[in-house]
Motif scaffolding. Structure first.
Motif, short mmCIF file in Angstrom:
data_model
loop_
_atom_site.label_atom_id
_atom_site.label_comp_id
_atom_site.label_asym_id
_atom_site.label_seq_id
_atom_site.Cartn_x
_atom_site.Cartn_y
_atom_site.Cartn_z
N GLU A 1 -7.77 6.47 8.96
CA GLU A 1 -6.39 6.31 8.53
C GLU A 1 -6.28 6.42 7.00
OE1 GLU A 1 -3.59 5.92 10.15
OE2 GLU A 1 -4.35 5.72 12.20
N LEU A 2 -5.21 7.02 6.53
CA LEU A 2 -4.97 7.09 5.10
C LEU A 2 -4.89 5.70 4.50
CD1 LEU A 2 -4.28 8.68 2.53
CD2 LEU A 2 -1.89 8.67 3.27
N ARG A 3 -4.40 4.76 5.27
CA ARG A 3 -4.28 3.37 4.81
C ARG A 3 -5.65 2.81 4.41
NH1 ARG A 3 -0.04 0.12 4.95
NH2 ARG A 3 -0.35 -2.14 4.93
N LEU B 1 0.80 -1.21 0.00
CA LEU B 1 0.00 0.00 0.00
C LEU B 1 0.84 1.27 0.00
CD1 LEU B 1 -2.94 -0.84 2.44
CD2 LEU B 1 -3.01 -0.68 -0.05
N ASP B 2 1.78 1.38 0.94
CA ASP B 2 2.52 2.64 1.05
C ASP B 2 3.99 2.53 0.71
OD1 ASP B 2 3.72 1.45 3.26
OD2 ASP B 2 2.66 2.65 4.73
N GLY B 3 4.43 1.35 0.26
CA GLY B 3 5.79 1.20 -0.21
C GLY B 3 6.85 1.07 0.86
N LYS C 1 -9.23 0.96 -0.10
CA LYS C 1 -10.38 1.15 -0.98
C LYS C 1 -9.93 1.28 -2.43
CE LYS C 1 -13.67 1.26 2.11
NZ LYS C 1 -14.71 0.20 2.16
N LEU C 2 -8.85 2.02 -2.66
CA LEU C 2 -8.33 2.18 -4.03
C LEU C 2 -7.85 0.84 -4.59
CD1 LEU C 2 -6.36 5.53 -3.62
CD2 LEU C 2 -8.46 5.18 -4.93
N ARG D 1 -9.19 -1.38 -7.91
CA ARG D 1 -8.32 -1.79 -9.03
C ARG D 1 -8.67 -3.19 -9.52
NH1 ARG D 1 -2.07 -1.17 -8.08
NH2 ARG D 1 -2.14 -1.94 -10.22
N ARG D 2 -9.22 -4.01 -8.61
CA ARG D 2 -9.52 -5.39 -9.00
C ARG D 2 -10.77 -5.49 -9.84
NH1 ARG D 2 -8.69 -7.77 -2.85
NH2 ARG D 2 -6.59 -6.96 -2.55
#
Length: 215
Positions: A202-204, A33-35, A209-210, A214-215
């Motif tokens: 949380e941003l996470r 998610l955030d690398g 959700k994003l 994508r799926r």
């Protein structure tokens, strides 16, 4: 076997990976998610094969001289989303969903949590790093902080600013001013992060959700 196994098998040619003299290849593990870089471990052809077959990370323990299914004991398994290999085919990058958000045996999220003999969370993407600061202002207010002023104004002030920044972003797009578009997008992102933190989101959660979409 999870949904990713078939794609993984097609992604990494085991016989083309260049292993060292011990028959191992280093693997860097990154949060999907955030690398965030979570850990580094070693993989053998067998552990790589089991990873591709199961969709969960398997490594080779040099201290125990045996295969190691990450999280088999702790429950902190790694669901592998993708595997890449570098230009020399002698290093791997595993992008994973870390169950329990704990990769290190010390209980920390990442094994790379030490800097200058102190503990600090490893760097992630720019939005995640900014959200950390915004959230800290919510927990520990600072005098003359613009972010804290927004929190003090509550939803009325925060949402008003989001509305204003949205309008400014729209106008920048209408003018097709690329620098202004980027600047106004940055302002809009920031104020959205403030709203998220104010409501305890949380941003996470947004990233998840994003990813689902994508799926």
């Amino acid at each position: 076997m999870n949904n990713y196994s078939t794609n993984l098998k097609e992604a990494v040619p085991i016989d083309k990976i260049r292993y060292n003299e011990q028959g191992l290849v280093p693997a860097i593990v990154q949060d999907y998610l955030d690398g965030t870089v979570l850990m580094m471990a070693w993989m053998s052809p067998e552990s790589l094969q089991k990873t591709l077959e199961t969709g969960e990370a398997w490594y080779w323990s040099r201290s125990r001289q045996q295969l190691w299914h990450k999280g088999a004991t702790s429950g902190h398994i790694q669901k592998v989303k993708s595997i890449r290999y570098d230009c020399d085919s002698d290093a791997l990058l595993l992008v994973v969903e870390q169950i329990g958000d704990t990769a290190c045996h010390t209980g920390e999220r990442s094994c790379f949590h030490q800097i200058d003999n102190t503990k600090a969370s490893p760097p992630a993407d720019t939005l995640t790093e900014l959200f950390k600061v915004v959230f800290q202002r919510r927990q520990h207010p600072r005098e003359n902080s613009y972010t804290c002023q927004l929190y003090q104004g509550g939803d009325n002030k925060i949402l008003k600013k989001i509305g204003e920044e949205t309008a400014e972003f729209v106008m920048a797009c209408k003018d097709d001013n690329k620098d202004a578009i980027a600047a106004e997008a940055a302002d809009l992102f920031y104020h959205i992060l403030v709203a998220l933190a104010y409501h305890g989101v949380e941003l996470r959660q947004v990233y998840i959700k994003l990813q689902e979409r994508r799926r």
